[in-house]
Design a protein around this motif. Structure first.
Motif, short mmCIF file in Angstrom:
data_model
loop_
_atom_site.label_atom_id
_atom_site.label_comp_id
_atom_site.label_asym_id
_atom_site.label_seq_id
_atom_site.Cartn_x
_atom_site.Cartn_y
_atom_site.Cartn_z
N HIS A 25 0.84 -1.21 0.00
CA HIS A 25 0.00 0.00 0.00
C HIS A 25 0.87 1.26 0.00
N GLU A 26 2.00 1.19 0.72
CA GLU A 26 2.91 2.34 0.76
C GLU A 26 3.52 2.60 -0.61
N ILE A 27 3.88 1.53 -1.33
CA ILE A 27 4.43 1.69 -2.68
C ILE A 27 3.40 2.34 -3.59
N GLU A 28 2.15 1.88 -3.50
CA GLU A 28 1.10 2.45 -4.34
C GLU A 28 0.86 3.92 -3.99
N ALA A 29 0.93 4.24 -2.69
CA ALA A 29 0.73 5.64 -2.28
C ALA A 29 1.85 6.53 -2.80
N ARG A 30 3.08 6.04 -2.79
CA ARG A 30 4.22 6.85 -3.23
C ARG A 30 4.25 7.03 -4.75
N THR A 31 3.84 6.01 -5.49
CA THR A 31 3.94 6.07 -6.96
C THR A 31 2.66 6.53 -7.62
N GLY A 32 1.55 6.40 -6.91
CA GLY A 32 0.27 6.71 -7.52
C GLY A 32 -0.18 5.67 -8.52
N ALA A 33 0.44 4.51 -8.50
CA ALA A 33 0.11 3.43 -9.44
C ALA A 33 -0.13 2.13 -8.66
N SER A 34 -0.95 1.25 -9.22
CA SER A 34 -1.21 -0.03 -8.58
C SER A 34 -0.02 -0.96 -8.79
N ILE A 35 0.06 -1.98 -7.96
CA ILE A 35 1.15 -2.95 -8.08
C ILE A 35 1.13 -3.63 -9.45
N PRO A 36 -0.02 -4.12 -9.94
CA PRO A 36 -0.02 -4.74 -11.28
C PRO A 36 0.47 -3.79 -12.37
N LEU A 37 0.10 -2.49 -12.25
CA LEU A 37 0.52 -1.53 -13.27
C LEU A 37 2.03 -1.33 -13.23
N ILE A 38 2.60 -1.29 -12.01
CA ILE A 38 4.06 -1.14 -11.89
C ILE A 38 4.75 -2.34 -12.53
N PHE A 39 4.22 -3.54 -12.28
CA PHE A 39 4.78 -4.74 -12.90
C PHE A 39 4.71 -4.64 -14.41
N ASP A 40 3.56 -4.20 -14.93
CA ASP A 40 3.37 -4.14 -16.38
C ASP A 40 4.30 -3.13 -17.04
N ILE A 41 4.49 -1.96 -16.41
CA ILE A 41 5.26 -0.88 -17.03
C ILE A 41 6.76 -1.04 -16.78
N GLU A 42 7.13 -1.36 -15.53
CA GLU A 42 8.54 -1.36 -15.17
C GLU A 42 9.15 -2.74 -15.06
N GLY A 43 8.30 -3.78 -14.86
CA GLY A 43 8.81 -5.14 -14.67
C GLY A 43 9.06 -5.45 -13.21
N GLU A 44 9.26 -6.72 -12.92
CA GLU A 44 9.40 -7.15 -11.53
C GLU A 44 10.69 -6.62 -10.90
N ALA A 45 11.80 -6.58 -11.65
CA ALA A 45 13.08 -6.14 -11.08
C ALA A 45 12.97 -4.71 -10.54
N SER A 46 12.32 -3.83 -11.30
CA SER A 46 12.16 -2.45 -10.85
C SER A 46 11.24 -2.39 -9.63
N PHE A 47 10.19 -3.20 -9.65
CA PHE A 47 9.30 -3.22 -8.49
C PHE A 47 10.06 -3.65 -7.25
N ARG A 48 10.94 -4.66 -7.36
CA ARG A 48 11.68 -5.15 -6.20
C ARG A 48 12.60 -4.06 -5.65
N ARG A 49 13.16 -3.24 -6.51
CA ARG A 49 14.00 -2.14 -6.03
C ARG A 49 13.16 -1.13 -5.24
N ARG A 50 11.99 -0.80 -5.77
CA ARG A 50 11.09 0.10 -5.05
C ARG A 50 10.70 -0.51 -3.69
N GLU A 51 10.40 -1.79 -3.73
CA GLU A 51 9.98 -2.49 -2.51
C GLU A 51 11.06 -2.45 -1.44
N ALA A 52 12.31 -2.73 -1.85
CA ALA A 52 13.43 -2.72 -0.89
C ALA A 52 13.62 -1.33 -0.30
N GLU A 53 13.46 -0.30 -1.12
CA GLU A 53 13.62 1.09 -0.65
C GLU A 53 12.54 1.44 0.38
N VAL A 54 11.30 1.06 0.08
CA VAL A 54 10.19 1.36 0.99
C VAL A 54 10.37 0.62 2.32
#
Length: 541
Positions: A25-54
């Protein structure tokens, strides 16, 4: 994913007076995008980097309960940070439960595949060791009542705090390592539900057995091999808590799983004037568990009992599910009752004193669970059998926990073997015939089951239900465990006679538990031609 982290996390935070945060939920609040959309646009590797930062930011805060995404453990830095900065609770869920909970959830990008089950199995195999590496507490969710699950977590957190305080006070004088918190699994049977606690050093928790003994009297049933090792460790805390302890020591061995041994238990309890509030404690392997459980089911028409299994076979199989009984010269386990314990306490430290032959016998039942119900677990066993035989603590802990999960799930759905539970007898039709034909005790139960699985796999292949490679994999894994893969020559007529005396048979027809394919069971008869061909192929002449 789908283990209930958000639901349970919110309730836990409320009970602890802390703030609840969900990293997704924190990732979605910071990016303004849903988790599936982040996966679709940036891919899983980018999502994992965001996740580790959060998670890095959130884990530096105080007084929060943080629910992380299921894949957060893939980042080594995240694992180290979580373990260092907080208490990590792993809510474990079976693949079947996750599928049910996520079936209509479109917010799971990793499950948008043609085969979600296979995806979950692969994710579990990848992540399970990492969850165990980082977790301070492991809680099995099963089908929990949320409030009950939260209460269990609170109790275990309190136990961790007490242990930490005790270790700090006495670290300079400690002579033995403190016991770690157990992995807890619940067998969900309504009012007959009970916990299975698994972990090293459980018998060093002085209050663990005491909490399940409500009456004044306790009858501890054990054998001459186990008694010198563990009887006093179990009895002393009970006496210290004011319980009247009766010690019943039976001979050790399958050949003593008889009516005479059962009468010895009854004789001792009656002579000691045990009442209907007496708790029977089964301390030992499968023979002791079955006998003590049957005695508890029968004495005064039923008294409470607790299982403390000390062999691998008992920890992964016979102590779970409430089957109790004894052997008859004409058939194994033909006399008994379904009677559930109040708790199962599996101290994995007891496996250190287990003879190699007994360890191998227990591995047969572990293999069985993978072969019939969990292909991913079977594949894990193929990769880790060497570690299991070498008694690697982490490998054994995973094998025991997964086996108990599989069996508990089957028992929940079919407590009294009306259908599904019969699949747990894979290899047993042949195995029981070996035990009875050679005389109980000549082969260990697990040795007979291991060979029986090889025979059942061979029969499955002859019936066209698995290919030759799958049958060979079963045989190779059984052999790698140190179990026999060739059956004794009892004579064809005697083999058929012994297999006809089997609880699964109906209308005089022998019913076999078979593979269709590896990782899935089937139940049915076999033609005489195929059965005789299997006997001929698998018997040592």
């Amino acid at each position: 994913m789908g283990s209930g982290k958000t639901t349970i996390g919110r309730q836990l935070a409320k009970r602890l007076g802390k703030r609840f945060v969900d990293s997704d939920h924190e990732i979605e609040a910071r990016t303004g995008a849903s988790i599936p959309l982040i996966f679709d646009i940036e891919g899983e590797a980018s999502f994992r980097r965001r996740e580790a930062e959060v998670i890095r930011d959130l884990s530096s805060q105080r007084d929060i309960v943080l629910a992380t995404g299921g894949g957060a453990v893939l980042d080594a830095g995240t694992r180290a940070r979580l373990a260092e900065r907080g208490t990590v609770i792993y809510l474990r869920a079976h693949v079947n439960s996750i599928l049910q909970r996520t079936a209509h959830d479109k917010n799971r990008p990793l499950l948008r595949t043609p085969d979600p089950r296979r995806t979950l199995e692969l994710l579990t195999a990848q992540r399970e060791p990492l969850y165990r590496e980082v977790a301070h507490l492991i809680i099995d969710t099963g089908r929990p009542n949320v409030q009950s699950m939260v209460q269990t977590i609170l109790e275990q957190l309190a136990a961790l705090a007490r242990k930490s305080a005790h270790a700090s006070m006495h670290s300079l004088h400690a002579t033995t390592p403190q016991p770690t918190s157990p992995f807890t699994l619940n067998v969900d049977l309504g009012e007959r539900s009970y916990p299975i606690a698994i972990g090293p050093g459980l018998l060093d928790h002085a209050d663990l057995v005491v909490r399940y003994v409500n009456g004044r009297q306790v009858a501890i049933v054990t054998n001459g091999t186990v008694a010198p090792l563990y009887l006093e460790k179990v009895a002393a805390p009970l006496r210290a808590a004011g319980r009247d302890v009766l010690e019943i020591i039976l001979p050790d061995g399958e050949q003593y799983k008889t009516w005479e041994s059962l009468m010895k238990i009854f004789d001792a309890m009656l002579a000691h004037k045990c009442d209907r509030k007496t708790t029977v404690v089964a301390l030992g392997g499968g023979v002791i568990g079955d006998l003590a459980g049957f005695a508890a089911a029968s004495y005064m028409r039923g008294v409470p009992f607790v299982q403390i299994p000390t062999t691998l076979l008992a920890q992964v199989d016979s102590s779970v599910g409430g089957k109790t009984g004894l052997n008859h010269p004409l058939g194994k386990n033909m006399i008994g009752a379904f009677y559930q314990p109040r708790a199962v306490l599996a101290d994995t430290s007891t496996l250190a004193t287990l003879p190699a032959r007994e360890l191998a016998a227990g591995l047969a039942e572990v293999i069985k669970h993978g072969a019939i119900l969990d292909l991913a677990f079977f594949e894990w066993l193929e990769a880790n059998m060497g570690a299991l035989v070498a008694r690697d603590p982490a490998a054994l802990a995973h094998a025991i926990a997964r086996s108990c999960e599989i069996k508990a799930d089957v028992v929940r759905r079919d407590e009294r073997e009306g259908g599904l539970r019969a699949v747990l007898n894979f290899g047993h039709t042949f195995g029981h015939a070996i035990e009875a034909g050679l005389g109980y005790g000549a082969w260990l139960h697990g040795e007979a089951v291991g060979c029986g699985m090889v025979m059942a796999a061979d029969l499955s292949h002859r019936l066209g239900q698995i290919d030759s490679l799958q049958a060979a994999r079963v045989k190779a894994l059984v052999a790698a465990a140190g179990l026999p893969v060739s059956a004794p020559d009892l004579g064809t007529a005697r083999w058929l006679e012994l297999m006809e005396v089997d609880k699964k048979n109906e209308g005089g027809a022998i019913r076999f538990i078979l593979l269709k394919p590896l990782g899935s069971p089937s139940i049915g008869p076999a033609s005489d031609v195929d059965l005789l061909a299997t006997l001929d192929a698998c018997i040592t002449r």
